[in-house]
Design a protein around this motif. Sequence first.
Motif, PDB file in Angstrom:
ATOM      1  N   HIS A 153       0.833  -1.201   0.000  1.00  0.00           N
ATOM      2  CA  HIS A 153       0.000   0.000   0.000  1.00  0.00           C
ATOM      3  C   HIS A 153       0.871   1.256   0.000  1.00  0.00           C
ATOM      4  CE1 HIS A 153      -3.228  -2.692   0.741  1.00  0.00           C
ATOM      5  NE2 HIS A 153      -3.074  -2.807   2.039  1.00  0.00           N
ATOM      6  N   ALA A 154       0.383   2.301  -0.642  1.00  0.00           N
ATOM      7  CA  ALA A 154       1.040   3.607  -0.555  1.00  0.00           C
ATOM      8  C   ALA A 154       0.675   4.245   0.774  1.00  0.00           C
ATOM      9  CB  ALA A 154       0.592   4.499  -1.696  1.00  0.00           C
ATOM     10  N   CYS A 155       1.639   4.948   1.375  1.00  0.00           N
ATOM     11  CA  CYS A 155       1.387   5.557   2.688  1.00  0.00           C
ATOM     12  C   CYS A 155       1.982   6.956   2.747  1.00  0.00           C
ATOM     13  CB  CYS A 155       1.987   4.702   3.808  1.00  0.00           C
ATOM     14  SG  CYS A 155       1.685   5.350   5.478  1.00  0.00           S
ATOM     15  N   VAL A 156       1.179   7.898   3.220  1.00  0.00           N
ATOM     16  CA  VAL A 156       1.661   9.245   3.516  1.00  0.00           C
ATOM     17  C   VAL A 156       1.860   9.336   5.021  1.00  0.00           C
ATOM     18  CG1 VAL A 156       1.093  11.702   3.527  1.00  0.00           C
ATOM     19  CG2 VAL A 156       0.500  10.287   1.547  1.00  0.00           C
ATOM     20  N   GLU A 157       3.091   9.577   5.444  1.00  0.00           N
ATOM     21  CA  GLU A 157       3.391   9.708   6.871  1.00  0.00           C
ATOM     22  C   GLU A 157       3.120  11.146   7.298  1.00  0.00           C
ATOM     23  OE1 GLU A 157       7.231   8.013   8.060  1.00  0.00           O
ATOM     24  OE2 GLU A 157       7.267   6.982   6.118  1.00  0.00           O
ATOM     25  N   MET A 158       2.159  11.328   8.221  1.00  0.00           N
ATOM     26  CA  MET A 158       1.784  12.663   8.664  1.00  0.00           C
ATOM     27  C   MET A 158       1.668  12.669  10.188  1.00  0.00           C
ATOM     28  SD  MET A 158      -1.308  15.121   7.313  1.00  0.00           S
ATOM     29  CE  MET A 158      -0.484  15.377   5.744  1.00  0.00           C
ATOM     30  N   PRO A 159       2.786  12.767  10.891  1.00  0.00           N
ATOM     31  CA  PRO A 159       2.718  12.879  12.361  1.00  0.00           C
ATOM     32  C   PRO A 159       1.848  14.061  12.743  1.00  0.00           C
ATOM     33  CG  PRO A 159       4.985  12.638  11.596  1.00  0.00           C
ATOM     34  CD  PRO A 159       4.157  12.895  10.394  1.00  0.00           C
ATOM     35  N   MET A 160       1.020  13.890  13.776  1.00  0.00           N
ATOM     36  CA  MET A 160       0.071  14.928  14.162  1.00  0.00           C
ATOM     37  C   MET A 160       0.253  15.289  15.634  1.00  0.00           C
ATOM     38  SD  MET A 160      -1.710  15.765  11.486  1.00  0.00           S
ATOM     39  CE  MET A 160      -3.032  16.687  12.263  1.00  0.00           C
ATOM     40  N   ALA A 161      -0.319  16.422  15.996  1.00  0.00           N
ATOM     41  CA  ALA A 161      -0.332  16.887  17.387  1.00  0.00           C
ATOM     42  C   ALA A 161      -1.524  17.818  17.549  1.00  0.00           C
ATOM     43  CB  ALA A 161       0.971  17.602  17.738  1.00  0.00           C
ATOM     44  N   ASP A 162      -1.822  18.155  18.796  1.00  0.00           N
ATOM     45  CA  ASP A 162      -3.021  18.963  19.068  1.00  0.00           C
ATOM     46  C   ASP A 162      -2.714  20.224  19.862  1.00  0.00           C
ATOM     47  OD1 ASP A 162      -2.530  17.924  21.617  1.00  0.00           O
ATOM     48  OD2 ASP A 162      -4.027  16.348  21.388  1.00  0.00           O
ATOM     49  N   GLY A 163      -1.456  20.634  19.836  1.00  0.00           N
ATOM     50  CA  GLY A 163      -1.056  21.809  20.597  1.00  0.00           C
ATOM     51  C   GLY A 163      -0.346  21.475  21.886  1.00  0.00           C
ATOM     52  N   ARG A 175       5.415  35.976  13.517  1.00  0.00           N
ATOM     53  CA  ARG A 175       4.315  35.121  13.956  1.00  0.00           C
ATOM     54  C   ARG A 175       4.871  34.161  15.000  1.00  0.00           C
ATOM     55  NH1 ARG A 175       2.355  30.064  11.405  1.00  0.00           N
ATOM     56  NH2 ARG A 175       0.163  29.716  11.936  1.00  0.00           N
ATOM     57  N   ILE A 176       4.200  34.071  16.137  1.00  0.00           N
ATOM     58  CA  ILE A 176       4.676  33.213  17.221  1.00  0.00           C
ATOM     59  C   ILE A 176       3.547  32.271  17.623  1.00  0.00           C
ATOM     60  CG2 ILE A 176       5.599  33.096  19.561  1.00  0.00           C
ATOM     61  CD1 ILE A 176       6.690  35.929  19.173  1.00  0.00           C
ATOM     62  N   VAL A 177       3.801  30.980  17.505  1.00  0.00           N
ATOM     63  CA  VAL A 177       2.841  29.949  17.908  1.00  0.00           C
ATOM     64  C   VAL A 177       3.325  29.350  19.216  1.00  0.00           C
ATOM     65  CG1 VAL A 177       1.765  27.755  17.298  1.00  0.00           C
ATOM     66  CG2 VAL A 177       2.269  29.438  15.508  1.00  0.00           C
ATOM     67  N   VAL A 178       2.494  29.451  20.251  1.00  0.00           N
ATOM     68  CA  VAL A 178       2.839  28.905  21.565  1.00  0.00           C
ATOM     69  C   VAL A 178       1.974  27.676  21.817  1.00  0.00           C
ATOM     70  CG1 VAL A 178       3.060  29.387  24.026  1.00  0.00           C
ATOM     71  CG2 VAL A 178       3.377  31.235  22.373  1.00  0.00           C
ATOM     72  N   CYS A 179       2.607  26.532  21.969  1.00  0.00           N
ATOM     73  CA  CYS A 179       1.918  25.270  22.209  1.00  0.00           C
ATOM     74  C   CYS A 179       1.889  25.016  23.716  1.00  0.00           C
ATOM     75  CB  CYS A 179       2.635  24.133  21.498  1.00  0.00           C
ATOM     76  SG  CYS A 179       2.983  24.485  19.755  1.00  0.00           S
ATOM     77  N   VAL A 180       0.708  24.745  24.279  1.00  0.00           N
ATOM     78  CA  VAL A 180       0.560  24.881  25.722  1.00  0.00           C
ATOM     79  C   VAL A 180       0.152  23.604  26.466  1.00  0.00           C
ATOM     80  CG1 VAL A 180       0.137  27.348  25.663  1.00  0.00           C
ATOM     81  CG2 VAL A 180      -1.791  25.790  25.426  1.00  0.00           C
ATOM     82  N   GLY A 181       0.711  22.473  26.121  1.00  0.00           N
ATOM     83  CA  GLY A 181       0.437  21.258  26.887  1.00  0.00           C
ATOM     84  C   GLY A 181       1.591  20.902  27.795  1.00  0.00           C
ATOM     85  N   ALA A 235      -1.854  27.648  20.685  1.00  0.00           N
ATOM     86  CA  ALA A 235      -2.443  26.391  20.231  1.00  0.00           C
ATOM     87  C   ALA A 235      -2.917  25.610  21.454  1.00  0.00           C
ATOM     88  CB  ALA A 235      -1.416  25.575  19.449  1.00  0.00           C
ATOM     89  N   CYS A 236      -4.227  25.556  21.645  1.00  0.00           N
ATOM     90  CA  CYS A 236      -4.820  24.942  22.841  1.00  0.00           C
ATOM     91  C   CYS A 236      -5.289  23.520  22.548  1.00  0.00           C
ATOM     92  CB  CYS A 236      -6.014  25.757  23.323  1.00  0.00           C
ATOM     93  SG  CYS A 236      -5.618  27.436  23.809  1.00  0.00           S
ATOM     94  N   ASP A 237      -5.060  22.620  23.491  1.00  0.00           N
ATOM     95  CA  ASP A 237      -5.559  21.255  23.334  1.00  0.00           C
ATOM     96  C   ASP A 237      -6.733  20.964  24.263  1.00  0.00           C
ATOM     97  OD1 ASP A 237      -4.114  21.260  25.685  1.00  0.00           O
ATOM     98  OD2 ASP A 237      -3.043  19.393  25.288  1.00  0.00           O
ATOM     99  N   VAL A 238      -7.247  21.995  24.958  1.00  0.00           N
ATOM    100  CA  VAL A 238      -8.414  21.851  25.829  1.00  0.00           C
ATOM    101  C   VAL A 238      -9.276  23.107  25.691  1.00  0.00           C
ATOM    102  CG1 VAL A 238      -7.208  20.392  27.513  1.00  0.00           C
ATOM    103  CG2 VAL A 238      -7.244  22.877  27.833  1.00  0.00           C
ATOM    104  N   GLN A 239     -10.508  23.033  26.192  1.00  0.00           N
ATOM    105  CA  GLN A 239     -11.424  24.170  26.185  1.00  0.00           C
ATOM    106  C   GLN A 239     -11.696  24.680  27.604  1.00  0.00           C
ATOM    107  OE1 GLN A 239     -13.015  25.756  23.251  1.00  0.00           O
ATOM    108  NE2 GLN A 239     -11.084  24.795  22.648  1.00  0.00           N
ATOM    109  N   THR A 240     -10.894  24.261  28.557  1.00  0.00           N
ATOM    110  CA  THR A 240     -11.099  24.590  29.964  1.00  0.00           C
ATOM    111  C   THR A 240     -11.094  26.100  30.191  1.00  0.00           C
ATOM    112  OG1 THR A 240      -9.927  22.560  30.508  1.00  0.00           O
ATOM    113  CG2 THR A 240     -10.253  24.129  32.297  1.00  0.00           C
ATOM    114  N   LEU A 241     -12.022  26.560  31.037  1.00  0.00           N
ATOM    115  CA  LEU A 241     -12.089  27.980  31.369  1.00  0.00           C
ATOM    116  C   LEU A 241     -10.983  28.360  32.352  1.00  0.00           C
ATOM    117  CD1 LEU A 241     -15.952  28.479  31.712  1.00  0.00           C
ATOM    118  CD2 LEU A 241     -14.488  28.986  29.746  1.00  0.00           C
ATOM    119  N   PHE A 242     -10.682  29.628  32.400  1.00  0.00           N
ATOM    120  CA  PHE A 242      -9.535  30.135  33.152  1.00  0.00           C
ATOM    121  C   PHE A 242      -9.583  29.726  34.626  1.00  0.00           C
ATOM    122  CE2 PHE A 242      -7.154  33.480  35.419  1.00  0.00           C
ATOM    123  CZ  PHE A 242      -5.965  33.473  34.697  1.00  0.00           C
TER     124      PHE A 242
END
Length: 340
Positions: free
Chosen positions: A32-42, A121-127, A156-163
Amino acid sequence: MRVLAAVDKFRGTVTAVEAARAVAEACSGLGHACVEMPMADGGEGTLDVLGGANRLTVVEGPLGSPVEAAWRLTNGTAVIEMARASGLQLVGGAAGNDALAASTIGTGQLIAAALDAGAQRIVVCVGGSATTDGGLGAVQVLQGAPRLREVDLIVACDVQTLFVDAAEVFAPQKGASPAHVQFLVTRLHGIADHYRDALGCDVRSLPGAGAAGGLAGGLAALGAKLEPGFDLVANEVGFHSALAECDVVITGEGRLDDTSFTGKVVGEVARHAADCRASAHGTAPGSIAICGSIDSAASSRAAKLGLRTIGLFEVYGDDALNHPMRCITHAAVSMLATSA
């Protein structure tokens, strides 16, 4: 078949890059053909998925000791993973943390370093944070920083939790006792008042502001835009077009549970695949999740999305921990064989 390997990390065993490679090995063996696409959620691992580190800055760690924090700057975009500067793993986990004292000062220093380096541009990942300081440490570093209002600051948030919920939801995982949690709740209320009065931003009702113990809210008070981490990563790596062109998408993570369907990689991949199947346009990819373990409560949610699952510990026992790459490959072979 055309297979898309859109997998998250298996925390403590393999990275997202390694997991995608293990799936690709299975595909190769089956033709099979495969595209490797590692993922993350922030959360942790997002920096690696978005290209990896090419900068190193010494900053103040969560409990004050200096740490070398890796980050990325390319084509005017900086990617900062707060866990590298203010993360729980830097203090040896919950047992080594001081939940009341842990600070996001180092994350603020990393953002300042990106500003000094000319980032637009600054992306801050917060986990993976050690902190529940409402982002106050970072805010104190950055208030009045030159160019801060001139850049595109994204969290980049991985949750919807309130402050103000951040303490009750996350602080116990960071070593906080019940008494500590109550103190931290009160402190977050006070910090929210400060942001409203001093910065003109009421973070209390902002979804995701509680991410990383309130760091997301603190940066929002400075003008940052909060974005779902999965969506940000998906747009950066071209996930949607790749999904539309595949026959099967394989995703995965260390543990599948209810939280997997609240903006995390596995749930979002499955949701988008289900949306493709429900649409009259384009291809209709099947979806498979290979996970270290699977909580029984998550199985029904996976089924509703048409997500087929396999748990490595259930099938391979201790080999899942001792030889995770091999087990992921074997699991992919097994699941793909029944998808033909």
